[in-house]
Design a protein around this motif. Structure first.
Motif, PDB file in Angstrom:
ATOM      1  N   GLU A  42      85.160  42.147 -22.179  1.00  0.00           N
ATOM      2  CA  GLU A  42      84.577  43.481 -21.990  1.00  0.00           C
ATOM      3  C   GLU A  42      84.444  44.212 -23.321  1.00  0.00           C
ATOM      4  OE1 GLU A  42      85.645  47.687 -19.791  1.00  0.00           O
ATOM      5  OE2 GLU A  42      86.644  45.877 -19.147  1.00  0.00           O
TER       6      GLU A  42
ATOM      7  N   ASP B 215      83.868  45.777  -5.127  1.00  0.00           N
ATOM      8  CA  ASP B 215      85.063  45.950  -5.959  1.00  0.00           C
ATOM      9  C   ASP B 215      86.173  45.000  -5.548  1.00  0.00           C
ATOM     10  OD1 ASP B 215      83.769  48.078  -7.137  1.00  0.00           O
ATOM     11  OD2 ASP B 215      85.140  49.610  -6.386  1.00  0.00           O
TER      12      ASP B 215
ATOM     13  N   ALA C 234      88.223  45.234 -10.494  1.00  0.00           N
ATOM     14  CA  ALA C 234      87.230  45.999 -11.250  1.00  0.00           C
ATOM     15  C   ALA C 234      86.597  47.031 -10.312  1.00  0.00           C
ATOM     16  CB  ALA C 234      86.155  45.077 -11.813  1.00  0.00           C
TER      17      ALA C 234
ATOM     18  N   GLU D   1      83.376  52.514 -13.120  1.00  0.00           N
ATOM     19  CA  GLU D   1      84.372  52.520 -14.201  1.00  0.00           C
ATOM     20  C   GLU D   1      84.265  51.264 -15.057  1.00  0.00           C
ATOM     21  OE1 GLU D   1      88.349  53.026 -12.730  1.00  0.00           O
ATOM     22  OE2 GLU D   1      87.734  54.597 -11.338  1.00  0.00           O
ATOM     23  N   ASP D   2      84.132  50.111 -14.391  1.00  0.00           N
ATOM     24  CA  ASP D   2      84.125  48.827 -15.085  1.00  0.00           C
ATOM     25  C   ASP D   2      82.771  48.130 -15.074  1.00  0.00           C
ATOM     26  OD1 ASP D   2      87.014  48.800 -15.651  1.00  0.00           O
ATOM     27  OD2 ASP D   2      87.226  48.632 -13.483  1.00  0.00           O
ATOM     28  N   TYR D   3      81.994  48.394 -14.051  1.00  0.00           N
ATOM     29  CA  TYR D   3      80.660  47.802 -13.930  1.00  0.00           C
ATOM     30  C   TYR D   3      79.788  48.737 -13.096  1.00  0.00           C
ATOM     31  CZ  TYR D   3      81.693  46.450  -9.107  1.00  0.00           C
ATOM     32  OH  TYR D   3      81.992  46.479  -7.769  1.00  0.00           O
TER      33      TYR D   3
ATOM     34  N   ILE E 202      77.942  45.738 -17.289  1.00  0.00           N
ATOM     35  CA  ILE E 202      79.351  46.004 -17.531  1.00  0.00           C
ATOM     36  C   ILE E 202      79.483  47.302 -18.323  1.00  0.00           C
ATOM     37  CG2 ILE E 202      81.464  45.116 -18.641  1.00  0.00           C
ATOM     38  CD1 ILE E 202      80.331  43.473 -16.221  1.00  0.00           C
TER      39      ILE E 202
ATOM     40  N   ASP F  76      84.773  49.676 -22.451  1.00  0.00           N
ATOM     41  CA  ASP F  76      85.769  50.662 -22.858  1.00  0.00           C
ATOM     42  C   ASP F  76      86.752  49.976 -23.807  1.00  0.00           C
ATOM     43  OD1 ASP F  76      88.152  49.602 -21.463  1.00  0.00           O
ATOM     44  OD2 ASP F  76      87.177  50.267 -19.639  1.00  0.00           O
TER      45      ASP F  76
ATOM     46  N   GLU G 210      93.319  46.000 -21.028  1.00  0.00           N
ATOM     47  CA  GLU G 210      93.515  45.895 -19.595  1.00  0.00           C
ATOM     48  C   GLU G 210      93.681  44.422 -19.224  1.00  0.00           C
ATOM     49  OE1 GLU G 210      90.642  49.302 -17.807  1.00  0.00           O
ATOM     50  OE2 GLU G 210      89.626  47.642 -18.777  1.00  0.00           O
TER      51      GLU G 210
ATOM     52  N   GLU H 120      89.909  41.774 -14.847  1.00  0.00           N
ATOM     53  CA  GLU H 120      89.483  42.489 -13.643  1.00  0.00           C
ATOM     54  C   GLU H 120      88.375  41.689 -12.971  1.00  0.00           C
ATOM     55  OE1 GLU H 120      90.188  47.090 -14.781  1.00  0.00           O
ATOM     56  OE2 GLU H 120      88.552  46.091 -15.842  1.00  0.00           O
TER      57      GLU H 120
END
Length: 88
Positions: free
Chosen positions: A7, A36, A39, A43-45, A67, A70, A74, A77
């Protein structure tokens, strides 16, 4: 199938292959949507959904899922791509 991607802090995307087990003699359609797991969409994708149509003899299509990068450390995910409503 399972794929992975680092990521990091640069936006990117997954190119997910959707394959039929064999070519059909007529048009095949199906719906898809991300779901979800660890992830989180937004927020993530970026959540993605739509329909795919395979022409006679065609066996593979690609779905792109963006994606959201950030810089946080982490654990890995996951999200899923659900396939529903296949016809033919």
């Amino acid at each position: 199938a399972s794929i992975s991607r680092f990521e990091g802090n640069v936006d990117g995307s997954f190119e997910l292959k959707v394959r039929l087990t064999q070519a059909a003699d007529n048009v095949v359609t199906l719906d898809f949507a991300t779901k979800d797991k660890s992830a989180k969409a937004g927020e993530d994708y970026i959540a993605t959904s739509g329909s795919l149509s395979f022409a006679t003899g065609e066996i593979e299509k690609t779905v792109a899922v963006s994606i959201i990068a950030d810089p946080l450390k982490e654990p890995d995910e996951e999200f899923e791509l659900l396939i529903t409503n296949p016809t033919n």
